[in-house]
Write a protein that holds these residues in place. Structure first.
Motif, PDB file in Angstrom:
ATOM      1  N   ARG A  72      -8.585   9.609  -8.738  1.00 30.65           N
ATOM      2  CA  ARG A  72      -9.445  10.382  -7.842  1.00 30.65           C
ATOM      3  C   ARG A  72      -8.737  11.576  -7.210  1.00 30.65           C
ATOM      4  O   ARG A  72      -9.348  12.636  -7.016  1.00 30.65           O
ATOM      5  N   TYR A  73      -7.447  11.421  -6.889  1.00 29.28           N
ATOM      6  CA  TYR A  73      -6.765  12.468  -6.113  1.00 29.28           C
ATOM      7  C   TYR A  73      -5.613  13.137  -6.847  1.00 29.28           C
ATOM      8  O   TYR A  73      -5.045  14.107  -6.348  1.00 29.28           O
ATOM      9  N   GLY A  74      -5.263  12.630  -8.010  1.00 28.01           N
ATOM     10  CA  GLY A  74      -4.127  13.194  -8.731  1.00 28.01           C
ATOM     11  C   GLY A  74      -2.851  12.418  -8.463  1.00 28.01           C
ATOM     12  O   GLY A  74      -2.869  11.326  -7.882  1.00 28.01           O
ATOM     13  N   LYS A  75      -1.727  12.971  -8.888  1.00 28.57           N
ATOM     14  CA  LYS A  75      -0.447  12.267  -8.778  1.00 28.57           C
ATOM     15  C   LYS A  75      -0.145  11.858  -7.342  1.00 28.57           C
ATOM     16  O   LYS A  75      -0.332  12.632  -6.400  1.00 28.57           O
ATOM     17  N   ILE A  76       0.375  10.640  -7.186  1.00 29.17           N
ATOM     18  CA  ILE A  76       0.824  10.158  -5.890  1.00 29.17           C
ATOM     19  C   ILE A  76       2.224  10.712  -5.636  1.00 29.17           C
ATOM     20  O   ILE A  76       3.145  10.482  -6.424  1.00 29.17           O
ATOM     21  N   ASP A  77       2.385  11.439  -4.546  1.00 22.61           N
ATOM     22  CA  ASP A  77       3.668  12.075  -4.243  1.00 22.61           C
ATOM     23  C   ASP A  77       4.618  11.164  -3.472  1.00 22.61           C
ATOM     24  O   ASP A  77       5.829  11.224  -3.664  1.00 22.61           O
ATOM     25  N   ARG A  78       4.090  10.347  -2.580  1.00 20.09           N
ATOM     26  CA  ARG A  78       4.911   9.443  -1.790  1.00 20.09           C
ATOM     27  C   ARG A  78       4.152   8.132  -1.585  1.00 20.09           C
ATOM     28  O   ARG A  78       2.915   8.118  -1.527  1.00 20.09           O
ATOM     29  N   LEU A  79       4.924   7.053  -1.418  1.00 26.43           N
ATOM     30  CA  LEU A  79       4.343   5.739  -1.115  1.00 26.43           C
ATOM     31  C   LEU A  79       5.302   5.028  -0.187  1.00 26.43           C
ATOM     32  O   LEU A  79       6.509   4.973  -0.443  1.00 26.43           O
ATOM     33  N   ASP A  80       4.776   4.478   0.916  1.00 26.04           N
ATOM     34  CA  ASP A  80       5.661   3.819   1.877  1.00 26.04           C
ATOM     35  C   ASP A  80       4.863   2.913   2.795  1.00 26.04           C
ATOM     36  O   ASP A  80       3.633   2.999   2.884  1.00 26.04           O
ATOM     37  N   SER A  81       5.582   2.037   3.471  1.00 27.82           N
ATOM     38  CA  SER A  81       5.040   1.263   4.583  1.00 27.82           C
ATOM     39  C   SER A  81       5.983   1.336   5.769  1.00 27.82           C
ATOM     40  O   SER A  81       5.610   0.976   6.883  1.00 27.82           O
ATOM     41  N   LEU A  82       7.241   1.761   5.494  1.00 30.33           N
ATOM     42  CA  LEU A  82       8.315   1.792   6.485  1.00 30.33           C
ATOM     43  C   LEU A  82       8.569   0.408   7.060  1.00 30.33           C
ATOM     44  O   LEU A  82       9.011   0.244   8.193  1.00 30.33           O
ATOM     45  N   SER A  83       8.308  -0.610   6.233  1.00 32.80           N
ATOM     46  CA  SER A  83       8.481  -2.006   6.639  1.00 32.80           C
ATOM     47  C   SER A  83       9.411  -2.707   5.660  1.00 32.80           C
ATOM     48  O   SER A  83       9.283  -2.552   4.441  1.00 32.80           O
ATOM     49  N   GLU A  84      10.339  -3.493   6.198  1.00 30.65           N
ATOM     50  CA  GLU A  84      11.283  -4.243   5.357  1.00 30.65           C
ATOM     51  C   GLU A  84      10.557  -5.199   4.416  1.00 30.65           C
ATOM     52  O   GLU A  84      10.964  -5.405   3.271  1.00 30.65           O
ATOM     53  N   TYR A  85       9.461  -5.782   4.907  1.00 29.82           N
ATOM     54  CA  TYR A  85       8.773  -6.828   4.147  1.00 29.82           C
ATOM     55  C   TYR A  85       8.259  -6.323   2.802  1.00 29.82           C
ATOM     56  O   TYR A  85       8.273  -7.048   1.811  1.00 29.82           O
ATOM     57  N   TRP A  86       7.805  -5.071   2.753  1.00 30.71           N
ATOM     58  CA  TRP A  86       7.200  -4.535   1.535  1.00 30.71           C
ATOM     59  C   TRP A  86       8.162  -3.686   0.705  1.00 30.71           C
ATOM     60  O   TRP A  86       7.741  -3.038  -0.244  1.00 30.71           O
ATOM     61  N   LEU A  87       9.442  -3.712   1.033  1.00 29.20           N
ATOM     62  CA  LEU A  87      10.399  -2.823   0.392  1.00 29.20           C
ATOM     63  C   LEU A  87      10.443  -3.021  -1.129  1.00 29.20           C
ATOM     64  O   LEU A  87      10.442  -2.054  -1.901  1.00 29.20           O
ATOM     65  N   GLU A  88      10.480  -4.263  -1.573  1.00 26.89           N
ATOM     66  CA  GLU A  88      10.552  -4.523  -3.013  1.00 26.89           C
ATOM     67  C   GLU A  88       9.231  -4.175  -3.710  1.00 26.89           C
ATOM     68  O   GLU A  88       9.236  -3.667  -4.838  1.00 26.89           O
ATOM     69  N   THR A  89       8.115  -4.436  -3.034  1.00 25.53           N
ATOM     70  CA  THR A  89       6.815  -4.065  -3.592  1.00 25.53           C
ATOM     71  C   THR A  89       6.720  -2.552  -3.758  1.00 25.53           C
ATOM     72  O   THR A  89       6.259  -2.043  -4.790  1.00 25.53           O
ATOM     73  N   GLU A  90       7.164  -1.825  -2.738  1.00 23.27           N
ATOM     74  CA  GLU A  90       7.156  -0.358  -2.808  1.00 23.27           C
ATOM     75  C   GLU A  90       7.997   0.136  -3.985  1.00 23.27           C
ATOM     76  O   GLU A  90       7.584   1.031  -4.727  1.00 23.27           O
ATOM     77  N   ALA A  91       9.193  -0.451  -4.141  1.00 25.40           N
ATOM     78  CA  ALA A  91      10.090  -0.019  -5.218  1.00 25.40           C
ATOM     79  C   ALA A  91       9.445  -0.232  -6.579  1.00 25.40           C
ATOM     80  O   ALA A  91       9.564   0.612  -7.483  1.00 25.40           O
ATOM     81  N   ALA A  92       8.762  -1.358  -6.742  1.00 26.53           N
ATOM     82  CA  ALA A  92       8.092  -1.640  -8.017  1.00 26.53           C
ATOM     83  C   ALA A  92       6.968  -0.636  -8.276  1.00 26.53           C
ATOM     84  O   ALA A  92       6.815  -0.120  -9.394  1.00 26.53           O
ATOM     85  N   LEU A  93       6.169  -0.347  -7.251  1.00 28.28           N
ATOM     86  CA  LEU A  93       5.067   0.599  -7.415  1.00 28.28           C
ATOM     87  C   LEU A  93       5.584   2.014  -7.675  1.00 28.28           C
ATOM     88  O   LEU A  93       5.029   2.741  -8.513  1.00 28.28           O
ATOM     89  N   ARG A  94       6.642   2.407  -6.977  1.00 31.70           N
ATOM     90  CA  ARG A  94       7.220   3.736  -7.238  1.00 31.70           C
ATOM     91  C   ARG A  94       7.734   3.825  -8.669  1.00 31.70           C
ATOM     92  O   ARG A  94       7.600   4.868  -9.323  1.00 31.70           O
ATOM     93  N   THR A  95       8.311   2.751  -9.155  1.00 35.88           N
ATOM     94  CA  THR A  95       8.824   2.748 -10.526  1.00 35.88           C
ATOM     95  C   THR A  95       7.678   2.865 -11.520  1.00 35.88           C
ATOM     96  O   THR A  95       7.734   3.669 -12.464  1.00 35.88           O
TER      97      THR A  95
END
Length: 388
Positions: A72-95
Motif C-alpha cells: 500500500r505505501y511502498g518500501k518500509i524505511d524503518r521498523l522499531d519498537s524501541l523495546s528490548e522485548y521485540w528486539l529479535e522480532t524486529e531484527a528478523a523483520l528487518r532482514t
C-alpha cells in the motif's frame, strides 16, 4: 519515509515517539495486537494506518502485515519498537524486508551477555569474570575458580528476570534445580554502585546526546528482596564514564539508535562494564531526560530517524532528576497525599506504573528535579521511608 512502529501503545509513554515521528514528516504505520479502540487519541492521530494482529508472537501475521504495508505505501524505511522485548522480532523483520537497522546477523552481540563481554574487552574495558555453564559440573568448577558469591542470569534475558545471587552450596543447588531451561551465564559478584551511560547515536555512530543514572541499589537486589529503588541523573557525566560509553558505542557499531549501557562503579572509583541495551532505559526514564534537560528526547530521536540530524541542548543540564518508586505491599511513613504536599515543589510528575515493571521499579513512581543534589536525595529517602 515509511516507519512501522511495533506495539506503539506500550510502554504507555512511548506513544510520544509516534507523535514526534508524524510531526517530523514520517508516514507512521502502527502494528500491534491491541484493539484500535483502546489506543489513546494522540496515538490514533499520529498513525497513518494501524494493522492489528491476533498475537504479536505469530510471526507469519507480522509478515503479512508488513507485506500489506509495503503493497500500500511502498518500501518500509524503518521498523522499531524501541523495546528490548521485540528486539529479535524486529531484527528478523528487518532482514526479511531489507530494512535499515539491526538485523539477524548482528543480533547475537547485543542479546547475549557472553558476547557483550568479548566486545567490552575489545573496547579496553574491565568486565566481571563470567562463563556460560551448561552442566552442574561446569557451574561448580566456575564457583571454585572465583569463589562465592556468584550471580547467575540468563545469557539472553531482560532486566533481572529469573536471576540468582548465590552465596553458598545450598543456594547453588537451588539455582541448578530451579533455573529456567535456557543457557545461563555465571559471573563473579562485583560489589559496587550501578551507573549507566544512556543516550542517542546518529547515523554515523556519533553520540549526539548522553545522560547517566546512579542507582540506590541494584535492580537484581530490588527484585530478589522485593524492596524499593530510586535512581537519579547527575547534571554532568564523569569523564571516564563518558569515554567508556563512547568506546562501547563505537565497538558495538551503534547507529541511529537510543542506547542504555550499565556499569558497576567500584569503591576505588573504577568502572566494570556490565551489559548493553539497544533501546532507551525503561520505566519513565525518557521523561526524566526531558525534565532534567528541558528538552524533548522523543523529538530528538524522531528527527534523527527522519532527517538524519537533530538539535541537542549543550551540557550541563539545568537539573538533577530522580525517579522514586514505591510498592503497594510496603507501609510508608508518608502517605501519597502527604508526599505531594511536602515535596510538591520538587515533583514534576507522578503516576501508577504498569504491572510488568512494578517488581523492579515499584507500583507507583515519582519524578523529582532540583538544581542541587542534596535536597533531591533527601526527598528520595523520605518518600521511601518506612513507617515504624
Amino acid at each position: 519515509m515509511n516507519v512501522v512502529f511495533l506495539s506503539p501503545h506500550f510502554p504507555p509513554n512511548f506513544y510520544n515517539f509516534c507523535v514526534r515521528l508524524r510531526e517530523a514528516g514520517a508516514n507512521v504505520l502502527g502494528l500491534a495486537d491491541a484493539p484500535y479502540e483502546s489506543l489513546r487519541p494522540e496515538l490514533k492521530a499520529a498513525l497513518t494506518e494501524y494493522y492489528r494482529v491476533s498475537d504479536m508472537h505469530h510471526y507469519d501475521e507480522l509478515l503479512r502485515a508488513l507485506g500489506y504495508f509495503t503493497h500500500r505505501y511502498g518500501k518500509i524505511d524503518r521498523l522499531d519498537s524501541l523495546s528490548e522485548y521485540w528486539l529479535e522480532t524486529e531484527a528478523a523483520l528487518r532482514t526479511d524486508f531489507n530494512i535499515y537497522g539491526i538485523r539477524q546477523d548482528s543480533i547475537s552481540k547485543i542479546k547475549r551477555k557472553s558476547e557483550m563481554k568479548k566486545l567490552f574487552q575489545q573496547a579496553g574495558l574491565r568486565v566481571a569474570r563470567g562463563r556460560v555453564c551448561h552442566t552442574p559440573e561446569e557451574a561448580r568448577a566456575f564457583v571454585k575458580e572465583v569463589g562465592y558469591p556468584v550471580v547467575a542470569k540468563p545469557d539472553v534475558g531482560v532486566g533481572a528476570a529469573k536471576t540468582y545471587k548465590i552465596i553458598d552450596e545450598w543456594e547453588l543447588q537451588h539455582y541448578l534445580s530451579d533455573k529456567l531451561p535456557v543457557e545461563y551465564i555465571l559471573e563473579e559478584f562485583i560489589p559496587g554502585t550501578i551507573v549507566t551511560y544512556d543516550g542517542l547515536a546518529d547515523r554515523e555512530g556519533r553520540v549526539v546526546y548522553a545522560s547517566s543514572m546512579i542507582y540506590s541499589k541494584g535492580v537484581m537486589e530490588t527484585v530478589l528482596e522485593d524492596s524499593d529503588i530510586y535512581y537519579y541523573m547527575p547534571r554532568e557525566i564523569p569523564r571516564d564514564l563518558d569515554e567508556a560509553g563512547r568506546r562501547i558505542t563505537e565497538v558495538f557499531g551503534v547507529k541511529e539508535r537510543p542506547f542504555h549501557y550499565e556499569f558497576f562503579r567500584l569503591e576505588d572509583g573504577g568502572l566494570v562494564a556490565l551489559e548493553v541495551n539497544m533501546r532507551p532505559p525503561g520505566g519513565l526514564t525518557v521523561d526524566m531526560f526531558n525534565y532534567a534537560g528541558d528538552l524533548d528526547f522523543y523529538k530528538m530521536w524522531a528527527e534523527m530517524v527522519v532527517k538524519g540530524e537533530t538539535h541537542v541542548p549543550p551540557p550541563p543540564r539545568p537539573y538533577y532528576c530522580a525517579y522514586v518508586g514505591r510498592k503497594y505491599n510496603q507501609h510508608y511513613l508518608w502517605p501519597h497525599e502527604a508526599v505531594l504536599h511536602e515535596f510538591g515543589p520538587l515533583i514534576v510528575h507522578h503516576e501508577e506504573i504498569s504491572g510488568i515493571f512494578a517488581q523492579a521499579i515499584g507500583n507507583y513512581g515519582y519524578i523529582l528535579r532540583h538544581p542541587e543534589l542534596a535536597p533531591l536525595l533527601e526527598a528520595c529517602e523520605q518518600i521511601q521511608r518506612k513507617a515504624v
